[in-house]
Design an enzyme around this catalytic site. Structure first.
Site, PDB file in Angstrom:
ATOM      1  N   LYS A 131       0.829  -1.213   0.000  1.00  0.00           N
ATOM      2  CA  LYS A 131       0.000   0.000   0.000  1.00  0.00           C
ATOM      3  C   LYS A 131       0.861   1.259   0.000  1.00  0.00           C
ATOM      4  O   LYS A 131       0.347   2.370   0.016  1.00  0.00           O
ATOM      5  CB  LYS A 131      -0.914   0.011   1.238  1.00  0.00           C
ATOM      6  CG  LYS A 131      -1.975  -1.045   1.255  1.00  0.00           C
ATOM      7  CD  LYS A 131      -3.084  -0.724   2.264  1.00  0.00           C
ATOM      8  CE  LYS A 131      -2.652  -0.816   3.690  1.00  0.00           C
ATOM      9  NZ  LYS A 131      -3.775  -0.594   4.638  1.00  0.00           N
ATOM     10  N   LYS A 133       2.764   2.202   2.495  1.00  0.00           N
ATOM     11  CA  LYS A 133       2.702   2.798   3.834  1.00  0.00           C
ATOM     12  C   LYS A 133       3.862   2.270   4.682  1.00  0.00           C
ATOM     13  O   LYS A 133       4.116   1.078   4.728  1.00  0.00           O
ATOM     14  CB  LYS A 133       1.383   2.417   4.528  1.00  0.00           C
ATOM     15  CG  LYS A 133       0.194   3.262   4.088  1.00  0.00           C
ATOM     16  CD  LYS A 133      -0.963   3.105   5.079  1.00  0.00           C
ATOM     17  CE  LYS A 133      -1.989   4.198   4.910  1.00  0.00           C
ATOM     18  NZ  LYS A 133      -3.042   4.160   5.926  1.00  0.00           N
TER      19      LYS A 133
HETATM   20  N1  C2G Z   1     -10.433   6.713   9.270  1.00  0.00           N
HETATM   21  C1  C2G Z   1     -11.435   7.606   9.630  1.00  0.00           C
HETATM   22  N2  C2G Z   1     -11.121   8.872   9.961  1.00  0.00           N
HETATM   23  C2  C2G Z   1      -9.817   9.280   9.961  1.00  0.00           C
HETATM   24  C3  C2G Z   1      -8.794   8.377   9.617  1.00  0.00           C
HETATM   25  C4  C2G Z   1      -9.124   7.078   9.271  1.00  0.00           C
HETATM   26  O1  C2G Z   1     -12.630   7.239   9.632  1.00  0.00           O
HETATM   27  N3  C2G Z   1      -9.547  10.568  10.294  1.00  0.00           N
HETATM   28  C5  C2G Z   1     -10.814   5.344   8.903  1.00  0.00           C
HETATM   29  C6  C2G Z   1     -10.406   4.985   7.476  1.00  0.00           C
HETATM   30  O2  C2G Z   1     -11.382   5.451   6.553  1.00  0.00           O
HETATM   31  C7  C2G Z   1     -10.345   3.463   7.547  1.00  0.00           C
HETATM   32  C8  C2G Z   1      -9.901   3.206   8.992  1.00  0.00           C
HETATM   33  O3  C2G Z   1     -10.129   4.427   9.724  1.00  0.00           O
HETATM   34  O4  C2G Z   1     -11.644   2.912   7.350  1.00  0.00           O
HETATM   35  C9  C2G Z   1      -8.421   2.833   9.082  1.00  0.00           C
HETATM   36  O5  C2G Z   1      -7.670   3.861   8.466  1.00  0.00           O
HETATM   37  P1  C2G Z   1      -6.179   3.498   7.959  1.00  0.00           P
HETATM   38  O6  C2G Z   1      -5.446   2.848   9.043  1.00  0.00           O
HETATM   39  O7  C2G Z   1      -5.621   4.706   7.279  1.00  0.00           O
HETATM   40  O8  C2G Z   1      -6.506   2.376   6.897  1.00  0.00           O
HETATM   41  P2  C2G Z   1      -6.253   2.377   5.312  1.00  0.00           P
HETATM   42  O9  C2G Z   1      -4.851   2.671   4.995  1.00  0.00           O
HETATM   43  O10 C2G Z   1      -7.320   3.181   4.708  1.00  0.00           O
HETATM   44  O11 C2G Z   1      -6.404   0.804   5.027  1.00  0.00           O
HETATM   45  O12 C2G Z   1      -7.900  -2.914   2.569  1.00  0.00           O
HETATM   46  C10 C2G Z   1      -8.170  -1.620   3.005  1.00  0.00           C
HETATM   47  C11 C2G Z   1      -7.021  -0.976   3.683  1.00  0.00           C
HETATM   48  O13 C2G Z   1      -6.322  -1.849   4.531  1.00  0.00           O
HETATM   49  C12 C2G Z   1      -7.516   0.239   4.444  1.00  0.00           C
END
Ligand code: C2G
Length: 152
Positions: free
Chosen positions: A44, A46
């Site tokens: 990803k 990250k």
């Molecule tokens: N999230 C949120 N508000 C934020 C930050 C994050 O609602 N201010 C939500 C994201 O939309 C996601 C969850 O928290 O649903 C986890 O965020 P991340 O750890 O950034 O996950 P991400 O990189 O989006 O990974 O297969 C899908 C991926 O693994 C999702």
């Protein structure tokens, strides 16, 4: 029992993550979090501060979370939904309409919850970096280059 599943990296666990987990759990009775492994995070693009084990322990300490499983690839979701008898997959609204999730509608309900504005792992890192610069705190010390000794 309504079983809910969500996916993510959840690094530097913050209020936006907690609100997502809280609202996801409120949609059912049992919440599973598929947590991105280091290898998948590389896919990803990250780089996490906490490793998988630490992020897993932190999520397991959150009252809304019932089970944490590894997220190792993009393709595992249908298997996860079937294996864990998931009724609803929940993601933050930044994923709304994504082809990485929309196909799941053939297998379960799919809900996007409003993303929490003003907070993100990236923002935390950037704000801390700025604070350090403003406070004159040395950045991560650069390795001292060993001066070549002219005698040897
Ligand atoms: N999230 C949120 N508000 C934020 C930050 C994050 O609602 N201010 C939500 C994201 O939309 C996601 C969850 O928290 O649903 C986890 O965020 P991340 O750890 O950034 O996950 P991400 O990189 O989006 O990974 O297969 C899908 C991926 O693994 C999702």
């Amino acid at each position: 029992m309504i079983r809910v599943l969500t996916y993510g990296t959840f690094d530097l666990l913050h209020y936006g993550h907690i609100r997502l987990l809280q609202r996801a759990k409120a949609l059912g009775d049992y919440l599973i979090v598929a947590l991105s492994t280091e290898e998948f995070n590389e896919l990803k693009g990250k780089k996490t501060y906490h490793n998988y084990e630490t992020r897993k322990k932190m999520l397991e300490a959150v009252r809304y979370v019932d089970l944490v499983i590894p997220e190792e690839n993009w393709e595992q979701k249908i298997n996860d939904v079937e294996k864990y008898q998931v009724d609803i997959v929940v993601m933050g609204s930044d994923w709304a309409g994504s082809e990485k999730f929309e196909y799941l509608r053939d297998y379960c309900d799919l809900v996007y919850l409003e993303r929490t504005e003003g907070i993100s792992t990236t923002k935390i890192k950037e704000d801390l970096k700025l604070q350090n610069q403003l406070n004159g705190v040395d950045q991560i010390p650069t390795p001292k280059l060993v001066k070549k000794n002219n005698n040897n």
